[in-house]
Design an enzyme around this catalytic site. Structure first.
Site, mmCIF file in Angstrom:
data_model
loop_
_atom_site.group_PDB
_atom_site.id
_atom_site.type_symbol
_atom_site.label_atom_id
_atom_site.label_comp_id
_atom_site.label_asym_id
_atom_site.label_seq_id
_atom_site.Cartn_x
_atom_site.Cartn_y
_atom_site.Cartn_z
ATOM 1 N N VAL A 99 0.838 -1.209 0.000
ATOM 2 C CA VAL A 99 0.000 0.000 0.000
ATOM 3 C C VAL A 99 0.869 1.254 0.000
ATOM 4 C CG1 VAL A 99 -1.782 1.297 1.225
ATOM 5 C CG2 VAL A 99 -1.918 -1.189 1.122
ATOM 6 N N CYS A 100 1.961 1.236 0.761
ATOM 7 C CA CYS A 100 2.861 2.385 0.801
ATOM 8 C C CYS A 100 3.447 2.685 -0.574
ATOM 9 C CB CYS A 100 3.991 2.133 1.800
ATOM 10 S SG CYS A 100 3.450 1.951 3.500
ATOM 11 N N THR A 101 3.776 1.637 -1.320
ATOM 12 C CA THR A 101 4.326 1.829 -2.664
ATOM 13 C C THR A 101 3.323 2.551 -3.555
ATOM 14 O OG1 THR A 101 5.725 -0.122 -2.440
ATOM 15 C CG2 THR A 101 5.255 0.628 -4.686
#
Length: 221
Positions: A46-48
């Site tokens: 999700v961070c990517t």
């Protein structure tokens, strides 16, 4: 999160290494609007997607005079390798903003970005998906807190930025679901006499069952 940095308070006077060199956070925030956003860890799915999306929105933030400052609880070396993944996932959106390194979680704690319920593989608390908007006075103006399972909506970040920046210029507030170009609410602290000077374009007062004329709508730029 409980405790820590709160609305209206100065950004903590902390510093750390980043992908573009050493940064003193309060100095970085001076003389403009700043968004500080945290991530649970490098090389996470999700961070990517989030770092790629905020990079794609960078022209919108620049148009509003807003600087970006990312944070993840890993090393600068990890960040630099991760950026290659981020830019591959979101092509055409280079990561131009710095990402702070915070392997010991000190900056994350100071900025009130910890998630006490989420742990890494070693049992250490992870950073939440926090996003703070800091004003030109280096004080916290707005804070979002998302759990690790929910990616952020950067259209909403732009919307609240527009609201905050408009309210910093005029004695107004923005109503529910407000979008740029729509009417705003005149602050209840502004008398009708003062409103005549501040809002020469006029306003509409909604007639309500209470008979109280507190809902005054107008347009500002």
């Amino acid at each position: 999160m409980g405790g820590g940095w709160a609305l209206g308070e100065l950004v903590p006077d902390v510093e750390a290494d980043s992908t573009v060199g050493h940064i003193k956070v309060r100095d970085y925030c001076k003389d403009g609007w700043t968004i500080i956003f945290s991530h649970p860890g490098d090389y996470t799915p999700v961070c990517t997607t989030e770092l790629g999306k905020i990079a794609a929105y960078n022209p919108e933030f620049e148009n509003r005079g807003v600087k970006l400052l990312g944070l993840s609880t890993d090393s600068v070396e990890d960040h630099l390798g991760w950026i290659e993944d981020i830019e591959t996932y979101t092509p055409g959106a280079p990561v131009l903003y710095p990402i702070l390194a915070d392997p010991d979680r000190k900056i994350t704690v100071a900025l009130n970005m910890m998630d006490p319920d989420e742990k890494d593989a070693n049992g250490k608390p992870l950073a939440s998906r926090a996003l703070h908007i800091v004003g030109p006075d280096c004080r916290l103006k707005l804070s979002f807190l998302y759990p690790g399972t929910t990616g952020r909506n950067f259209d909403e970040v732009l919307r609240v930025l527009d609201s905050l920046q408009l309210a910093s210029k005029h004695k107004i507030a923005t109503p529910a679901n407000w979008q740029p170009g729509e009417p705003v609410v005149i602050s209840p602290s502004v008398s009708n006499e003062e409103a005549k000077e501040l809002f020469p374009q006029g306003w509409e007062t909604f007639k309500l069952p209470s008979g109280q004329p507190y809902l005054r709508m107008t347009f500002v730029e």
